[in-house]
Enzyme design. Structure first.
Site, PDB file in Angstrom:
ATOM      1  N   CYS A   2       0.846  -1.187   0.000  1.00 37.93           N
ATOM      2  CA  CYS A   2       0.000   0.000   0.000  1.00 37.93           C
ATOM      3  C   CYS A   2       0.887   1.244   0.000  1.00 37.93           C
ATOM      4  O   CYS A   2       1.895   1.306   0.695  1.00 37.93           O
ATOM      5  CB  CYS A   2      -0.928   0.108   1.204  1.00 37.93           C
ATOM      6  N   ARG A  28       3.819  -0.206  -4.842  1.00 35.93           N
ATOM      7  CA  ARG A  28       3.551  -0.787  -3.519  1.00 35.93           C
ATOM      8  C   ARG A  28       2.214  -1.532  -3.458  1.00 35.93           C
ATOM      9  O   ARG A  28       1.890  -2.155  -2.450  1.00 35.93           O
ATOM     10  CB  ARG A  28       3.564   0.312  -2.446  1.00 35.93           C
ATOM     11  N   TRP A  76      -2.805  -2.675  -1.625  1.00 36.61           N
ATOM     12  CA  TRP A  76      -2.521  -4.098  -1.771  1.00 36.61           C
ATOM     13  C   TRP A  76      -3.311  -4.755  -0.649  1.00 36.61           C
ATOM     14  O   TRP A  76      -3.015  -4.571   0.535  1.00 36.61           O
ATOM     15  CB  TRP A  76      -1.024  -4.359  -1.606  1.00 36.61           C
ATOM     16  N   ASN A 100      -1.527   2.110   5.866  1.00 33.69           N
ATOM     17  CA  ASN A 100      -0.683   1.041   5.331  1.00 33.69           C
ATOM     18  C   ASN A 100      -0.246   0.204   6.530  1.00 33.69           C
ATOM     19  O   ASN A 100       0.291   0.726   7.487  1.00 33.69           O
ATOM     20  CB  ASN A 100       0.511   1.684   4.614  1.00 33.69           C
ATOM     21  N   GLY A 101      -0.512  -1.110   6.481  1.00 31.24           N
ATOM     22  CA  GLY A 101      -0.142  -1.975   7.605  1.00 31.24           C
ATOM     23  C   GLY A 101      -1.311  -2.871   7.987  1.00 31.24           C
ATOM     24  O   GLY A 101      -2.271  -3.023   7.223  1.00 31.24           O
ATOM     25  N   GLU A 481      16.087 -18.947  -7.951  1.00 36.00           N
ATOM     26  CA  GLU A 481      15.734 -17.603  -8.397  1.00 36.00           C
ATOM     27  C   GLU A 481      14.981 -17.665  -9.733  1.00 36.00           C
ATOM     28  O   GLU A 481      14.026 -16.906  -9.951  1.00 36.00           O
ATOM     29  CB  GLU A 481      17.008 -16.742  -8.503  1.00 36.00           C
ATOM     30  N   LYS A 485      11.234 -16.175 -10.283  1.00 41.02           N
ATOM     31  CA  LYS A 485      10.955 -15.143 -11.298  1.00 41.02           C
ATOM     32  C   LYS A 485       9.928 -15.634 -12.309  1.00 41.02           C
ATOM     33  O   LYS A 485       9.038 -14.900 -12.705  1.00 41.02           O
ATOM     34  CB  LYS A 485      12.267 -14.781 -11.986  1.00 41.02           C
ATOM     35  N   GLU A 488       6.547 -15.724 -10.623  1.00 36.30           N
ATOM     36  CA  GLU A 488       6.117 -14.381 -10.238  1.00 36.30           C
ATOM     37  C   GLU A 488       5.531 -13.583 -11.404  1.00 36.30           C
ATOM     38  O   GLU A 488       4.493 -12.947 -11.261  1.00 36.30           O
ATOM     39  CB  GLU A 488       7.335 -13.642  -9.668  1.00 36.30           C
ATOM     40  N   HIS A 504      14.763 -38.814  -6.914  1.00 37.87           N
ATOM     41  CA  HIS A 504      14.213 -39.292  -5.630  1.00 37.87           C
ATOM     42  C   HIS A 504      12.720 -39.015  -5.506  1.00 37.87           C
ATOM     43  O   HIS A 504      12.173 -39.026  -4.414  1.00 37.87           O
ATOM     44  CB  HIS A 504      14.991 -38.675  -4.465  1.00 37.87           C
ATOM     45  N   LYS A 602       5.696  -4.266  -4.669  1.00 36.24           N
ATOM     46  CA  LYS A 602       7.159  -4.170  -4.634  1.00 36.24           C
ATOM     47  C   LYS A 602       7.711  -4.316  -3.212  1.00 36.24           C
ATOM     48  O   LYS A 602       8.649  -5.052  -2.975  1.00 36.24           O
ATOM     49  CB  LYS A 602       7.592  -2.834  -5.253  1.00 36.24           C
TER      50      LYS A 602
HETATM   51  O1  M6R Z   1      12.919  -5.370  -0.812  1.00 35.02           O
HETATM   52  P1  M6R Z   1      13.370  -6.748  -0.448  1.00 35.02           P
HETATM   53  O2  M6R Z   1      14.617  -7.148  -1.161  1.00 35.02           O
HETATM   54  O3  M6R Z   1      13.477  -6.959   1.029  1.00 35.02           O
HETATM   55  O4  M6R Z   1      12.206  -7.689  -0.983  1.00 35.02           O
HETATM   56  C1  M6R Z   1      12.213  -9.060  -0.747  1.00 35.02           C
HETATM   57  C2  M6R Z   1      11.222  -9.774  -1.636  1.00 35.02           C
HETATM   58  O5  M6R Z   1       9.927  -9.358  -1.359  1.00 35.02           O
HETATM   59  C3  M6R Z   1      11.518  -9.545  -3.125  1.00 35.02           C
HETATM   60  O6  M6R Z   1      12.821  -9.913  -3.450  1.00 35.02           O
HETATM   61  C4  M6R Z   1      10.545 -10.347  -4.007  1.00 35.02           C
HETATM   62  O7  M6R Z   1      10.749 -11.707  -3.840  1.00 35.02           O
HETATM   63  C5  M6R Z   1      10.708  -9.931  -5.467  1.00 35.02           C
HETATM   64  N1  M6R Z   1       9.468  -9.447  -5.962  1.00 35.02           N
HETATM   65  C6  M6R Z   1      11.166 -11.029  -6.346  1.00 35.02           C
HETATM   66  O8  M6R Z   1      11.340 -10.610  -7.667  1.00 35.02           O
END
Ligand code: M6R
Length: 607
Positions: A2, A28, A76, A100-101, A481, A485, A488, A504, A602
């Site tokens: 948010c 956000r 969000w 926000n929170g 990773e 990605k 995501e 396995h 983000k």
């Molecule tokens: O801002 P941060 O690096 O602490 O964020 C951690 C994760 O939320 C962030 O890396 C998230 O996994 C990404 N969207 C991945 O692309």
């Protein structure tokens, strides 16, 4: 999660300021948005579902006039589905509020207020806070006192900005969620991050937990919930916080992938001496503690966690116990934090709630806490004992790319510093730094060809529902990773496995045409070939990211992405670029919103 915005002043018009700040904060959260602002005693109150552009359309007919005050929000969802009803601001009685929170005791507050005759219309926790503020307002007739009483009853995390129908003051406070005051000439701004204010002012005050801010057109005062007056200094945003634009790329993600030669260059600039030794000014003061460290912990989430996992092999060479922990678990595990523990908190945003919570625990239990953070002056950067900035520049796309490779670069430097302090840098260690210096140029030269080859792989996977990403040893975090990605932004169920583990159990999923993506390095090379043969024998599709001289891999793979051969862990950066581009192209081919994947934001500022 948010984004919240606020404005009060006579110079700009609230509608335009709020929309601009919200645009900067849309990363956000983007499932709904809204504003409430007052001009000439009229409240304009509009909310819409979906991206901010829907709100912009809704407000088109509202004439923009100079002067007034207002608040805005891009959401969000935590409590209640994305809908107009649940979008912020919330209004109860005389109060308008954005938040926000998460308010953990919202049910208790709701029960209390319902007994007093309040009726609620939304599924949100925030609406109950608005109700509480309105209730105290009726009791005390003093908005500041009423706001303070409200805050005293809240449990959880919040950044709150509010005004009452009188419309001459803004009230704000924060606890564990970020909130920044922008100080202009005769006008004031509020936002969840400082960068979002850079169109209007470069002078900011980072509010601290428990601060209670009251602003009117003449000025502002900051009290503290515990009764003291807070004296917060005005800081200047530095040039690194310049605004990010897409600069001709179709998305921030692609732009940020292509920025990596530059961002790695800035991450390492001035940090490697001519005789190949690390120079990390941010850690100079804590060098004695690094020297006597008995354990090293890395704590992070998502991509930042994968960056830590990717360098564990290297840090293991120091001969100390090295732990890599997911931030969401690290606060709550039973593991003892022993004496002389050095804990690194890695975060692009510096605002990830899980990482901040874990940081609080480590500090309390006596560890030396160090940040590896990209966002200047963010909470983690401020709350750790010392640290190293990534200097990768603002990362806007939700999918983290250039932050990851700059984290790797900085972590290579931190490893080298430990090595220098604890023993001496070997030839191999010096080669790591030498290759790191060569990366920007090498990456710039090879990115276009990695891009083309990645597109070919993406063309074969984008219609698939699921796939495996595989690697052995130090490349396994890269497979993780890749899976993150691809899930995501391409919404393909990608699962990462150590390549030797497939037999396995998971190999049962392999059938004709099932996509497998391998990351192959020199380590366990022959064994990886055998693992690839096992899935080939079952008609899987095989895609490999490998060095350009790996003939066997090239022969047995359906498609390959060739990366330059490097001798040290710096090659991780090339594998990373390939996985980023495969995910990017798959999402593009599926016509998905690459920068704003569904259900995500983000900065994840809730636990
Ligand atoms: O801002 P941060 O690096 O602490 O964020 C951690 C994760 O939320 C962030 O890396 C998230 O996994 C990404 N969207 C991945 O692309």
């Amino acid at each position: 999660m948010c984004g919240i915005a606020g404005y009060i002043g006579e110079i700009n018009n609230p509608k335009e300021v709020l929309l601009k700040i919200l645009k900067n904060l849309e990363y956000r959260g983007y499932d709904s948005a809204g504003v409430a602002y007052v001009q000439n005693s009229n409240v304009v109150y509009k909310k819409s579902v979906g991206e901010l552009k829907n709100l912009v359309k809704l407000l088109k007919s509202e004439k923009a006039k100079k002067g007034g005050l207002g608040i805005g929000h891009t959401r969000w969802a935590t409590h209640g589905k994305p809908s107009v009803k649940n979008a912020h601001p919330h209004n109860v009685g005389n109060v308008f509020i954005v938040h926000n929170g998460i308010i953990e005791n919202y049910k208790e507050i709701q029960d209390f207020l319902e007994k007093k005759g309040y009726k609620f219309k939304t599924d949100t926790d925030t609406e109950k806070v608005a109700g509480l503020f309105d209730y105290f307002l009726k009791q005390t007739k003093d908005p500041f006192e009423a706001f303070k009483n409200t805050l005293k009853m809240l449990k959880g995390a919040y950044a709150i900005v509010a005004f009452t129908k009188e419309g001459d003051k803004i009230f704000a406070s924060k606890l564990s969620s970020p909130l920044v005051l922008g100080v202009g000439e005769g006008e004031y701004f509020l936002a969840s991050d400082a960068l979002a204010l850079s169109d209007f002012t470069k002078r900011v005050v980072y509010l601290q937990d428990g601060d209670i801010l009251q602003i009117d057109k003449l000025g502002y005062k900051i009290d503290h919930i515990n009764g003291n007056i807070s004296d917060r200094k005005i800081e200047n945003l530095n040039e690194l916080m310049s605004k990010a634009e897409k600069e001709g790329f179709d998305s921030y993600m692609l732009k940020e992938i292509y920025e990596q030669p530059q961002s790695i260059q800035t991450s390492t600039a001035g940090r490697i001496s001519k005789d190949l030794k690390p120079i990390l000014g941010g850690l100079t003061e804590v060098e004695p503690e690094l020297k006597s460290a008995k354990e090293i912990h890395f704590i992070a989430a998502g991509t930042s966690y994968n960056a830590a996992l990717a360098v564990k092999h290297l840090f293991d060479e120091l001969g100390l116990p090295v732990f890599v922990k997911l931030a969401s678990e690290a606060k709550y595990d039973n593991e003892k934090i022993r004496e002389n523990t050095v804990a690194f908190f890695i975060s692009q945003s510096g605002e990830t709630a899980d990482t901040i919570s874990a940081l609080e625990r480590y500090k309390k239990e006596g560890a030396l806490t160090l940040g590896v953070v990209n966002t200047v002056a963010s909470t983690i950067a401020r709350e750790t004992h010392a640290g190293v900035y990534n200097h990768a520049g603002p990362e806007i796309s939700v999918a983290s790319t250039k932050a990851f490779t700059s984290q790797l670069s900085v972590l290579f430097l931190i490893y080298s510093l430990f090595k220098k302090l604890k023993s001496t840098l070997s030839d191999k260690d010096k080669l790591l730094l030498k290759e790191l210096l060569q990366i920007p140029k090498k990456l710039e030269d090879t990115l276009p060809s990695i891009d083309k080859q990645s597109l070919k792989v993406a063309q074969k996977i984008f219609k698939k529902k699921s796939m495996f990403t595989l690697a052995r040893g130090e490349l396994y975090p890269i497979a993780k990773e890749a899976a993150l990605k691809i899930k995501e932004i391409s919404y393909i169920h990608a699962e990462a496995y150590p390549a030797g583990e497939l037999k396995h159990g998971p190999i049962a999923l392999i059938e004709k045409g099932f996509p497998t993506l391998y990351f192959v390095g020199n380590n366990l090379y022959e064994k990886t070939i055998s693992n690839i043969q096992e899935v080939k024998a079952r008609d899987a599709q095989v895609f490999s990211v490998c060095f350009d001289n790996m003939k066997e891999i090239i022969k047995i793979s359906d498609n390959i992405i060739k990366i330059p051969k490097l001798k040290t862990a710096t090659s991780l950066i090339f594998y990373a670029s390939a996985l980023q581009l495969i995910a990017y192209h798959s999402a593009k081919l599926k016509k998905l919103n690459v920068d704003k994947p569904r259900n995500l934001a983000k900065s994840v500022t809730v636990e």
